[in-house]
Design a protein around this motif. Structure first.
Motif, PDB file in Angstrom:
ATOM      1  N   THR A 150       1.050  -1.460  -0.184  1.00  0.00           N
ATOM      2  CA  THR A 150      -0.730  -0.075   0.002  1.00  0.00           C
ATOM      3  C   THR A 150       1.158   1.174   0.063  1.00  0.00           C
ATOM      4  OG1 THR A 150      -1.445  -0.847   1.491  1.00  0.00           O
ATOM      5  CG2 THR A 150      -1.673   1.094   1.332  1.00  0.00           C
ATOM      6  N   SER A 151       1.866   1.572   0.267  1.00  0.00           N
ATOM      7  CA  SER A 151       2.760   2.652   0.822  1.00  0.00           C
ATOM      8  C   SER A 151       3.454   2.463  -0.166  1.00  0.00           C
ATOM      9  CB  SER A 151       4.024   2.164   1.973  1.00  0.00           C
ATOM     10  OG  SER A 151       2.958   2.011   3.075  1.00  0.00           O
ATOM     11  N   LYS A 152       3.681   1.349  -1.283  1.00  0.00           N
ATOM     12  CA  LYS A 152       4.176   1.502  -2.587  1.00  0.00           C
ATOM     13  C   LYS A 152       3.888   1.967  -3.550  1.00  0.00           C
ATOM     14  CE  LYS A 152       8.346  -1.125  -1.155  1.00  0.00           C
ATOM     15  NZ  LYS A 152       9.590  -2.772  -1.866  1.00  0.00           N
ATOM     16  N   LEU A 153       2.319   2.766  -3.684  1.00  0.00           N
ATOM     17  CA  LEU A 153       1.447   2.258  -4.329  1.00  0.00           C
ATOM     18  C   LEU A 153       1.602   3.953  -4.641  1.00  0.00           C
ATOM     19  CD1 LEU A 153      -1.541   1.070  -3.635  1.00  0.00           C
ATOM     20  CD2 LEU A 153      -0.450   0.215  -5.656  1.00  0.00           C
ATOM     21  N   PHE A 154       2.410   5.056  -4.038  1.00  0.00           N
ATOM     22  CA  PHE A 154       2.603   5.965  -4.247  1.00  0.00           C
ATOM     23  C   PHE A 154       3.546   6.812  -4.515  1.00  0.00           C
ATOM     24  CE2 PHE A 154      -0.896   5.390  -1.520  1.00  0.00           C
ATOM     25  CZ  PHE A 154      -2.391   6.596  -1.864  1.00  0.00           C
ATOM     26  N   ASN A 155       4.365   5.943  -4.943  1.00  0.00           N
ATOM     27  CA  ASN A 155       5.676   6.454  -5.423  1.00  0.00           C
ATOM     28  C   ASN A 155       6.670   7.141  -4.889  1.00  0.00           C
ATOM     29  OD1 ASN A 155       5.185   3.964  -7.422  1.00  0.00           O
ATOM     30  ND2 ASN A 155       4.076   5.227  -8.907  1.00  0.00           N
ATOM     31  N   GLU A 156       6.673   7.387  -3.885  1.00  0.00           N
ATOM     32  CA  GLU A 156       6.697   8.101  -3.251  1.00  0.00           C
ATOM     33  C   GLU A 156       7.382   8.337  -1.435  1.00  0.00           C
ATOM     34  OE1 GLU A 156       4.842  11.810  -1.391  1.00  0.00           O
ATOM     35  OE2 GLU A 156       3.429  11.256  -3.281  1.00  0.00           O
ATOM     36  N   GLU A 157       7.757   8.545  -0.473  1.00  0.00           N
ATOM     37  CA  GLU A 157       8.117   8.238   0.385  1.00  0.00           C
ATOM     38  C   GLU A 157       6.809   8.361   1.189  1.00  0.00           C
ATOM     39  OE1 GLU A 157      10.769   6.771   3.460  1.00  0.00           O
ATOM     40  OE2 GLU A 157      11.395   7.723   1.303  1.00  0.00           O
ATOM     41  N   ALA A 158       6.520   6.928   1.209  1.00  0.00           N
ATOM     42  CA  ALA A 158       4.607   6.190   2.474  1.00  0.00           C
ATOM     43  C   ALA A 158       5.096   5.895   2.997  1.00  0.00           C
ATOM     44  CB  ALA A 158       4.083   6.982   1.299  1.00  0.00           C
ATOM     45  N   TYR A 159       3.826   5.853   4.600  1.00  0.00           N
ATOM     46  CA  TYR A 159       4.287   4.835   5.625  1.00  0.00           C
ATOM     47  C   TYR A 159       2.679   4.647   5.603  1.00  0.00           C
ATOM     48  CZ  TYR A 159       8.773   6.814   6.022  1.00  0.00           C
ATOM     49  OH  TYR A 159      10.342   7.301   5.827  1.00  0.00           O
TER      50      TYR A 159
END
Length: 456
Positions: A150-159
């Protein structure tokens, strides 16, 4: 002079003794009186017949006692339609076959055999689950895989943090960050789950008109936050009660200007809106850093189970692992649900076909309702697969449900009619990617017939 002092002391001493003696005499008399009363009562003869009569009367009163019911009794048991098989465009039920516009599996991922295979493999390896909370031996690798995917879906630093239910995510996340001293700006037609979460915060609620950024700015100006307090605005990517797509760019711009924390619930928008299917941020070309908290659900278009909260700030997510009640005290979801969600997210993209179907239904419903000219309104946006039609009263809504059921079409009723500042009576039609033109034509035809009936 010393003799006078001694005399006064002796008088005080004797007065104290006199008081103590009087108290002791009163106590002795009381004890003697109580003893005499008890003795006289014990010496009285017991009437066995009279005692038995009292016992029989007590038993009769007990046997005839009937407590008040906890709730009012139903005149008849409600009829429940049991679905047999997968909830696709057509439902097979115990009451026959229905065209399905009731469930929210907009993308029909239940038909993807590879997703089923991945879920079965995970079930074989990890079992159903531990039935324990995440912090108490309930975390398995599929749970971590789901958060990472789920975090990697947004192609940015996400948690990301995962919750067992989307409803518990809504309630828990808001109560973690908003408190009594804060202000929460709320759309008048916000969904029931978010309303519950807002109520748990005990923050001050300020209502603005539905999806109206200008009115939001007006109420923000009228209600400055208190000292050491914060302001929040709660939005939905696609509003559950109306099917409208939130005007996020304007809300985000105003929120930044007035230092208001932005919380977006994308429960209905994930896998539906945007070129990549990532929801309202993708649809409006916004980044995750433009909002403070993004909530989502795997229970609608993804077709699985659970909810999540995602942020570009790691501390915001880790704080919830210690304080969010829905995370700390809830058992984790089964592992195969995690893998089903992971499989869907890995192949997620924008659905051109779903958008075409949504626009087609919108145009046909709009033209049909305009023709009748009755008190029915189509609230939804053309791109939204959730079409909400308001009716004049609860009686008309109930009649609509029965009418559609007789015509073998399953639809959804908007249950939560009591809103923050207004009331709506409505039904919802959930458009699926695999609905055929024939299914859509049947829906519009039946609603046309019902509108003709109520307009007579």
């Amino acid at each position: 002079m010393p003799l006078d002092f001694v005399g006064q002391f002796v008088q005080i001493l004797f007065k104290g003794l006199e008081f103590k003696v009087n108290v002791l005499l009163y106590i002795c008399v009381a004890i003697l009186f109580i003893t005499l009363i008890k003795t006289s009562l014990l010496e009285q003869p017991v009437d066995e017949d009279e005692s038995m009569e009292h016992f029989i009367e007590d038993e009769r009163i007990i046997s005839e006692f009937s407590p008040n019911p906890l709730c009012s009794m139903l005149s008849s048991s409600p009829s429940v339609i049991v679905v047999e098989g997968k909830p696709g465009p057509v439902l097979n039920t115990c009451d026959g076959t229905f065209i399905n516009f009731a469930t929210r599996n907009y993308r029909n991922f239940e038909e993807e055999f590879s997703i089923l295979e991945d879920s079965i493999d995970t079930l074989a390896e990890y079992g159903v689950g531990t039935c324990g909370p995440r912090g108490f031996f309930g975390t398995l690798k599929p749970h971590l895989d789901l958060e990472e995917t789920t975090s990697k879906l947004f192609n940015e630093e996400a948690y990301c943090i995962h919750f067992p239910l989307a409803y518990s995510a809504r309630m828990s996340v808001l109560s973690v960050f908003a408190h009594k001293r804060d202000i929460v700006f709320v759309d008048e037609l916000i969904c029931a789950g978010l309303l519950t979460g807002i109520a748990l915060t005990k923050a001050k609620r300020v209502i603005f008109r539905h999806n109206d950024a200008d009115d939001f700015e007006r109420v923000v100006r009228l209600h400055p936050r208190a000292k050491n307090g914060r302001s929040f605005v709660i939005l939905e990517g696609i509003y559950e009660k109306t099917g409208c797509v939130a005007n996020l760019p304007e809300f985000v711009h105003i929120a930044k200007e007035y230092n208001v924390i932005v919380v977006v619930d994308d429960a209905l928008a994930l896998a539906v809106l945007g070129k990549k299917g990532l929801g309202s941020l993708d649809y409006h070309s916004l980044s995750l850093s433009d909002v403070d908290l993004l909530l989502g659900s795997y229970e609608n278009a993804v077709g699985s189970m659970g909810g999540f909260c995602i942020s570009s700030d790691a501390e915001v997510i880790e704080h919830q692992r210690l304080t969010a009640l829905g995370y700390v005290f809830s058992a984790t979801i089964p592992t195969f649900h995690c893998m089903a969600s992971v499989s869907v997210l890995k192949r997620l993209d924008g659905s051109k076909r779903l958008g075409e179907r949504a626009r087609l239904v919108h145009r046909m419903l709009f033209d049909m309702l305009k023709k009748h000219g009755i008190e029915c309104n189509l609230l939804s946006d053309p791109i939204s697969p959730r079409k909400v039609v308001t009716l004049s009263s609860p009686v008309v809504v109930a009649g609509c449900i029965v009418f559609f059921r007789e015509r073998r079409i399953a639809i959804e009723i908007i249950h939560d009619t009591k809103c923050e500042s207004s009331k709506i009576y409505a039904v919802a039609f959930n458009v699926q990617e695999r609905h055929s033109i024939g299914h859509i034509a049947s829906l519009v035809e039946v609603l046309d017939d019902y509108c003709s009936q109520i307009s007579l």
